[in-house]
Design a protein around this motif. Sequence first.
Motif, short mmCIF file in Angstrom:
data_model
loop_
_atom_site.label_atom_id
_atom_site.label_comp_id
_atom_site.label_asym_id
_atom_site.label_seq_id
_atom_site.Cartn_x
_atom_site.Cartn_y
_atom_site.Cartn_z
N ARG A 161 0.84 -1.21 0.00
CA ARG A 161 0.00 0.00 0.00
C ARG A 161 0.87 1.26 0.00
O ARG A 161 2.07 1.19 0.24
N CYS A 162 0.25 2.39 -0.22
CA CYS A 162 0.98 3.66 -0.25
C CYS A 162 1.50 4.06 1.12
O CYS A 162 2.46 4.81 1.21
N GLY A 163 0.87 3.57 2.19
CA GLY A 163 1.29 3.94 3.52
C GLY A 163 0.65 5.24 3.98
O GLY A 163 -0.12 5.87 3.26
N THR A 164 1.00 5.62 5.20
CA THR A 164 0.46 6.85 5.77
C THR A 164 1.60 7.66 6.38
O THR A 164 2.70 7.15 6.56
N GLY A 165 1.33 8.87 6.72
CA GLY A 165 2.33 9.69 7.38
C GLY A 165 3.31 10.31 6.41
O GLY A 165 3.10 10.32 5.19
N PRO A 166 4.44 10.80 6.94
CA PRO A 166 5.40 11.53 6.11
C PRO A 166 6.10 10.67 5.05
O PRO A 166 6.60 11.20 4.07
N ASP A 167 6.12 9.35 5.24
CA ASP A 167 6.77 8.46 4.27
C ASP A 167 5.80 7.87 3.25
O ASP A 167 6.20 7.03 2.44
N ALA A 168 4.56 8.30 3.28
CA ALA A 168 3.56 7.74 2.36
C ALA A 168 3.92 8.05 0.91
O ALA A 168 4.43 9.13 0.60
N LEU A 169 3.66 7.10 0.04
CA LEU A 169 3.86 7.31 -1.39
C LEU A 169 2.67 8.08 -1.95
O LEU A 169 1.55 7.92 -1.49
N VAL A 193 10.96 1.03 -1.86
CA VAL A 193 11.75 0.08 -1.07
C VAL A 193 11.27 0.08 0.38
O VAL A 193 11.10 -0.97 1.00
N LEU A 194 11.00 1.26 0.92
CA LEU A 194 10.50 1.36 2.29
C LEU A 194 9.15 0.66 2.43
O LEU A 194 8.91 -0.07 3.39
N ARG A 195 8.25 0.85 1.48
CA ARG A 195 6.92 0.21 1.52
C ARG A 195 7.07 -1.30 1.41
O ARG A 195 6.38 -2.05 2.11
N LEU A 196 7.95 -1.79 0.53
CA LEU A 196 8.17 -3.24 0.40
C LEU A 196 8.73 -3.82 1.70
O LEU A 196 8.28 -4.86 2.17
N ARG A 197 9.71 -3.15 2.28
CA ARG A 197 10.30 -3.61 3.53
C ARG A 197 9.24 -3.66 4.63
O ARG A 197 9.17 -4.63 5.40
N SER A 198 8.41 -2.66 4.70
CA SER A 198 7.35 -2.61 5.71
C SER A 198 6.36 -3.76 5.52
O SER A 198 5.95 -4.41 6.48
N ALA A 199 5.97 -4.02 4.27
CA ALA A 199 5.02 -5.11 3.99
C ALA A 199 5.62 -6.46 4.35
O ALA A 199 4.94 -7.31 4.95
N ILE A 200 6.89 -6.68 4.04
CA ILE A 200 7.55 -7.95 4.37
C ILE A 200 7.66 -8.11 5.89
O ILE A 200 7.38 -9.17 6.43
N ARG A 201 8.04 -7.05 6.58
CA ARG A 201 8.15 -7.10 8.04
C ARG A 201 6.80 -7.41 8.68
O ARG A 201 6.69 -8.28 9.54
#
Length: 139
Positions: free
Chosen positions: A98-106, A123-131
Motif C-alpha cells: 500500500r501507499c502507507g500513511t504519514g510523512p513516508d507515504a507514497l 523500497v520502504l513500503r516493500l520492507r514494511s510489507a515484508i516485516r
Amino acid sequence: MTDAIYRNTRDGLEDHHVRGREYLERIWQEAARYVDPDSAEKATRDFASVFWELQLAYAVKSAQKSLVPRDRMAFRSNKGPDLFAEDPSVWLEAVVVRCGTGPDALQYPEMMKVYSYNPDGVVLRLRSAIRDKSAKLQN
C-alpha cells in the motif's frame, strides 16, 4: 463501503472495464478454488488483494505447477500462507503493498505527466510489507 476498483470492474462500461471484467471472470474460473474461500465477498472491500492472490494462483497454474486447492489444505480458513504448490513444495504468500500513511507515504504521480522517480519510498513500503507479514505469520 464498496471498493472503487471493484465497482468499476463490476459496473464499468468503458472498453478497459469490460476487458478487465472478462479477464477477471476467466481467471476466476481457472483459479478460484486455490484462493481464500471468502474471496468473492472480500473483493467488494479490498479488490487489489483478492485480485493479486487470484492472479498469482492463475500464473502458477499457467506455468504448469501443481497448486493444492484450498479445500484440500490443512487449514481452510484465511489463516496461514495463501497458496501451496507441490513438486517442489513451496508456500506462496500474496501481499499487496500500500501507499502507507504519514510523512513516508507514497503519492500517486499525476496521470499523463512526466515525473522523476525515486525508488526509496517503494523500497520502504516493500520492507514494511515484508516485516508486517513476517510478524503476522510468526504469530
